[in-house]
Design a protein around this motif. Structure first.
Motif, PDB file in Angstrom:
ATOM      1  N   ASN A  26      84.038  41.758  -2.220  1.00 22.44           N
ATOM      2  CA  ASN A  26      84.410  41.115  -0.907  1.00 22.44           C
ATOM      3  C   ASN A  26      85.015  41.769   0.189  1.00 22.44           C
ATOM      4  OD1 ASN A  26      82.829  38.996  -1.764  1.00 22.44           O
ATOM      5  ND2 ASN A  26      84.342  38.062  -2.797  1.00 22.44           N
ATOM      6  N   ALA A  27      86.185  42.392  -0.263  1.00 25.04           N
ATOM      7  CA  ALA A  27      87.259  43.158   0.410  1.00 25.04           C
ATOM      8  C   ALA A  27      86.564  44.505   1.173  1.00 25.04           C
ATOM      9  CB  ALA A  27      88.292  43.294  -0.221  1.00 25.04           C
ATOM     10  N   PHE A  28      85.822  45.157   0.676  1.00 28.45           N
ATOM     11  CA  PHE A  28      85.335  46.460   0.943  1.00 28.45           C
ATOM     12  C   PHE A  28      83.734  46.524   1.124  1.00 28.45           C
ATOM     13  CE2 PHE A  28      89.191  46.884  -1.489  1.00 28.45           C
ATOM     14  CZ  PHE A  28      89.995  47.562  -0.572  1.00 28.45           C
ATOM     15  N   PRO A  29      83.332  47.247   2.348  1.00 27.60           N
ATOM     16  CA  PRO A  29      82.047  47.213   2.372  1.00 27.60           C
ATOM     17  C   PRO A  29      81.438  48.146   1.519  1.00 27.60           C
ATOM     18  CG  PRO A  29      83.525  48.136   4.468  1.00 27.60           C
ATOM     19  CD  PRO A  29      84.199  47.756   3.508  1.00 27.60           C
ATOM     20  N   HIS A  30      79.972  47.845   1.325  1.00 27.63           N
ATOM     21  CA  HIS A  30      79.285  48.708   0.223  1.00 27.63           C
ATOM     22  C   HIS A  30      79.587  50.098   0.320  1.00 27.63           C
ATOM     23  CE1 HIS A  30      76.420  49.605  -3.185  1.00 27.63           C
ATOM     24  NE2 HIS A  30      75.701  50.116  -2.009  1.00 27.63           N
ATOM     25  N   LYS A  31      79.533  50.785   1.455  1.00 33.19           N
ATOM     26  CA  LYS A  31      79.778  52.276   1.410  1.00 33.19           C
ATOM     27  C   LYS A  31      81.055  52.869   1.302  1.00 33.19           C
ATOM     28  CE  LYS A  31      80.480  52.269   6.481  1.00 33.19           C
ATOM     29  NZ  LYS A  31      79.938  52.543   7.917  1.00 33.19           N
ATOM     30  N   GLU A  32      82.103  52.029   1.302  1.00 37.19           N
ATOM     31  CA  GLU A  32      83.099  52.287   0.835  1.00 37.19           C
ATOM     32  C   GLU A  32      83.628  52.100  -0.565  1.00 37.19           C
ATOM     33  OE1 GLU A  32      86.263  50.641   3.430  1.00 37.19           O
ATOM     34  OE2 GLU A  32      85.288  51.257   5.385  1.00 37.19           O
ATOM     35  N   ARG A  33      82.860  51.425  -1.353  1.00 35.65           N
ATOM     36  CA  ARG A  33      83.174  51.169  -2.748  1.00 35.65           C
ATOM     37  C   ARG A  33      82.686  52.240  -3.682  1.00 35.65           C
ATOM     38  NH1 ARG A  33      81.048  45.675  -1.618  1.00 35.65           N
ATOM     39  NH2 ARG A  33      79.418  46.269  -2.706  1.00 35.65           N
ATOM     40  N   ILE A  34      83.243  52.644  -4.659  1.00 34.74           N
ATOM     41  CA  ILE A  34      83.053  53.615  -5.896  1.00 34.74           C
ATOM     42  C   ILE A  34      82.877  52.648  -6.974  1.00 34.74           C
ATOM     43  CG2 ILE A  34      83.866  55.445  -7.445  1.00 34.74           C
ATOM     44  CD1 ILE A  34      85.584  56.254  -4.977  1.00 34.74           C
ATOM     45  N   SER A  35      81.909  52.922  -7.904  1.00 38.40           N
ATOM     46  CA  SER A  35      81.590  52.239  -9.003  1.00 38.40           C
ATOM     47  C   SER A  35      82.815  51.665  -9.588  1.00 38.40           C
ATOM     48  CB  SER A  35      80.820  52.890 -10.061  1.00 38.40           C
ATOM     49  OG  SER A  35      80.974  52.622 -11.363  1.00 38.40           O
ATOM     50  N   LEU A  36      83.218  50.474 -10.170  1.00 40.71           N
ATOM     51  CA  LEU A  36      84.557  50.161 -10.759  1.00 40.71           C
ATOM     52  C   LEU A  36      84.439  50.748 -12.200  1.00 40.71           C
ATOM     53  CD1 LEU A  36      85.202  46.389  -9.792  1.00 40.71           C
ATOM     54  CD2 LEU A  36      86.554  48.387  -9.279  1.00 40.71           C
ATOM     55  N   ARG A  37      83.271  50.777 -12.766  1.00 42.88           N
ATOM     56  CA  ARG A  37      83.483  51.552 -13.831  1.00 42.88           C
ATOM     57  C   ARG A  37      83.963  52.847 -14.322  1.00 42.88           C
ATOM     58  NH1 ARG A  37      78.118  50.588 -17.661  1.00 42.88           N
ATOM     59  NH2 ARG A  37      78.703  48.468 -16.986  1.00 42.88           N
ATOM     60  N   LEU A  38      83.649  53.587 -12.976  1.00 42.33           N
ATOM     61  CA  LEU A  38      84.096  54.876 -12.915  1.00 42.33           C
ATOM     62  C   LEU A  38      85.450  54.852 -12.606  1.00 42.33           C
ATOM     63  CD1 LEU A  38      83.783  58.168 -12.506  1.00 42.33           C
ATOM     64  CD2 LEU A  38      83.097  57.645 -10.139  1.00 42.33           C
ATOM     65  N   LEU A  71     103.381  62.290  -3.949  1.00 42.69           N
ATOM     66  CA  LEU A  71     102.650  61.678  -3.150  1.00 42.69           C
ATOM     67  C   LEU A  71     101.918  60.664  -3.825  1.00 42.69           C
ATOM     68  CD1 LEU A  71     101.401  61.158  -0.313  1.00 42.69           C
ATOM     69  CD2 LEU A  71      99.378  63.042  -0.935  1.00 42.69           C
ATOM     70  N   THR A  72     101.952  59.556  -3.263  1.00 44.00           N
ATOM     71  CA  THR A  72     101.120  58.413  -4.058  1.00 44.00           C
ATOM     72  C   THR A  72     100.151  57.900  -2.718  1.00 44.00           C
ATOM     73  OG1 THR A  72     102.866  57.504  -5.392  1.00 44.00           O
ATOM     74  CG2 THR A  72     100.968  56.012  -4.836  1.00 44.00           C
ATOM     75  N   PHE A  73      98.761  58.138  -3.295  1.00 42.95           N
ATOM     76  CA  PHE A  73      97.785  57.658  -2.128  1.00 42.95           C
ATOM     77  C   PHE A  73      97.082  56.155  -2.711  1.00 42.95           C
ATOM     78  CE2 PHE A  73      93.328  57.879  -0.431  1.00 42.95           C
ATOM     79  CZ  PHE A  73      93.700  57.976   0.623  1.00 42.95           C
ATOM     80  N   ILE A  74      97.148  55.376  -1.578  1.00 41.18           N
ATOM     81  CA  ILE A  74      96.753  53.984  -1.911  1.00 41.18           C
ATOM     82  C   ILE A  74      95.198  54.242  -1.600  1.00 41.18           C
ATOM     83  CG2 ILE A  74      96.756  51.655  -1.474  1.00 41.18           C
ATOM     84  CD1 ILE A  74      99.537  51.965  -0.576  1.00 41.18           C
ATOM     85  N   MET A  75      94.335  54.154  -2.470  1.00 44.12           N
ATOM     86  CA  MET A  75      92.880  54.412  -2.245  1.00 44.12           C
ATOM     87  C   MET A  75      92.335  53.154  -2.034  1.00 44.12           C
ATOM     88  SD  MET A  75      90.034  56.198  -4.733  1.00 44.12           S
ATOM     89  CE  MET A  75      88.896  57.225  -3.905  1.00 44.12           C
ATOM     90  N   TYR A  76      92.846  51.990  -2.768  1.00 48.04           N
ATOM     91  CA  TYR A  76      92.279  50.717  -2.525  1.00 48.04           C
ATOM     92  C   TYR A  76      93.618  49.710  -2.564  1.00 48.04           C
ATOM     93  CZ  TYR A  76      87.356  52.372  -3.215  1.00 48.04           C
ATOM     94  OH  TYR A  76      86.269  53.123  -3.194  1.00 48.04           O
ATOM     95  N   LEU A  77      93.499  48.687  -1.768  1.00 53.31           N
ATOM     96  CA  LEU A  77      94.570  47.675  -1.456  1.00 53.31           C
ATOM     97  C   LEU A  77      93.687  46.535  -0.949  1.00 53.31           C
ATOM     98  CD1 LEU A  77      97.105  46.520  -2.057  1.00 53.31           C
ATOM     99  CD2 LEU A  77      97.935  47.323   0.407  1.00 53.31           C
ATOM    100  N   ALA A  78      93.924  45.239  -2.010  1.00 55.17           N
ATOM    101  CA  ALA A  78      93.157  44.177  -1.202  1.00 55.17           C
ATOM    102  C   ALA A  78      93.861  42.879  -1.799  1.00 55.17           C
ATOM    103  CB  ALA A  78      91.678  43.986  -2.066  1.00 55.17           C
ATOM    104  N   ILE A  79      94.181  41.923  -1.051  1.00 56.44           N
ATOM    105  CA  ILE A  79      94.802  40.749  -1.095  1.00 56.44           C
ATOM    106  C   ILE A  79      93.593  39.701  -1.045  1.00 56.44           C
ATOM    107  CG2 ILE A  79      96.349  38.930  -0.548  1.00 56.44           C
ATOM    108  CD1 ILE A  79      97.750  41.683  -1.611  1.00 56.44           C
ATOM    109  N   ASP A  80      93.630  38.708  -2.265  1.00 58.66           N
ATOM    110  CA  ASP A  80      92.740  37.486  -2.227  1.00 58.66           C
ATOM    111  C   ASP A  80      92.734  36.814  -0.949  1.00 58.66           C
ATOM    112  OD1 ASP A  80      92.131  34.465  -2.772  1.00 58.66           O
ATOM    113  OD2 ASP A  80      91.633  35.556  -4.360  1.00 58.66           O
ATOM    114  N   SER A  81      91.405  36.863  -0.351  1.00 55.00           N
ATOM    115  CA  SER A  81      91.548  36.187   0.920  1.00 55.00           C
ATOM    116  C   SER A  81      92.208  34.790   0.684  1.00 55.00           C
ATOM    117  CB  SER A  81      89.736  35.981   1.301  1.00 55.00           C
ATOM    118  OG  SER A  81      89.197  35.189   0.314  1.00 55.00           O
ATOM    119  N   SER A  82      92.072  33.921   0.313  1.00 56.09           N
ATOM    120  CA  SER A  82      92.800  32.761   0.200  1.00 56.09           C
ATOM    121  C   SER A  82      94.332  32.828   0.322  1.00 56.09           C
ATOM    122  CB  SER A  82      92.470  31.691  -0.876  1.00 56.09           C
ATOM    123  OG  SER A  82      93.181  32.300  -1.920  1.00 56.09           O
TER     124      SER A  82
END
Length: 186
Positions: A26-38, A71-82
């Motif tokens: 829900n937080a990231f567009p399809h084109k920005e997502r990598i397989s969660l399994r990976l 260096l720490t790179f934040i590749m993904y960060l998401a907060i629950d929409s509610s």
């Protein structure tokens, strides 16, 4: 002082995995997502962290971090929409800074683009990070066809070579040759 969020490693097929999976979609567009399994598999490696964030027992969001040298790179960060707009984003950033101790922290955000449907969101996101102590890193990239601006927190600026090496380490030796085709500097 507000307590940092509790960070819990996300393991494949765990309770946290399924909580983050829905938020990720829900937080990231399809084109920005990598397989969660990976992502889960890569998080088994040294210097990669896939973390669920909790306020006591309440699931708040997740982050995916890649570390290279100081260096720490934040590749993904998401907060629950509610829970957005309730201070959890700032608390998440504070928690990441505590977790990574003295590392510099960097992340990419979609570049402002007056033709983009979500340009207002892009402007608000940039303002949020700047309000939380991040600054422009003067490194703009085009990754998978999308323009990004890098923001950083703490220490010296992020070098292009450092960022490319971080991505290559994340991509593994098999995929790292493709980084030079996927990432262009503007």
């Amino acid at each position: 002082m507000i307590e940092p969020l509790k960070l819990k490693p996300v393991k494949f097929k765990s309770k946290e995995y399924y909580k983050t999976k829905e938020l990720y979609k829900n937080a990231f567009p399809h084109k920005e997502r990598i397989s969660l399994r990976l992502l889960s598999l890569r998080a088994l490696s040294k210097n990669i962290e896939y973390l669920a964030m909790y306020d006591e027992d309440r699931f708040v969001g997740f982050c995916y971090l890649i570390m290279y040298n100081n260096l720490t790179f934040i590749m993904y960060l998401a907060i629950d929409s509610s829970l957005r707009g309730k201070g959890y984003g700032g608390r998440a950033l504070d928690s990441i800074r505590v977790f990574t101790s003295k590392n510099r922290v960097a992340l990419n955000i979609e570049a402002e683009d007056e033709n983009a449907e979500n340009n207002d969101q892009r402007i608000r996101r940039k303002s949020f990070y700047i309000k939380n102590g991040y600054r422009l890193a003067n490194m703009d990239t085009i990754e998978m066809g999308e323009a990004y601006e890098m923001l950083s927190y703490g220490g010296e600026k992020v070098a292009k070579s450092e960022y490319v090496t971080l991505l290559k380490n994340f991509a593994t030796p098999i995929l790292s040759p493709f980084i030079k085709y996927a990432v262009k500097f503007r």
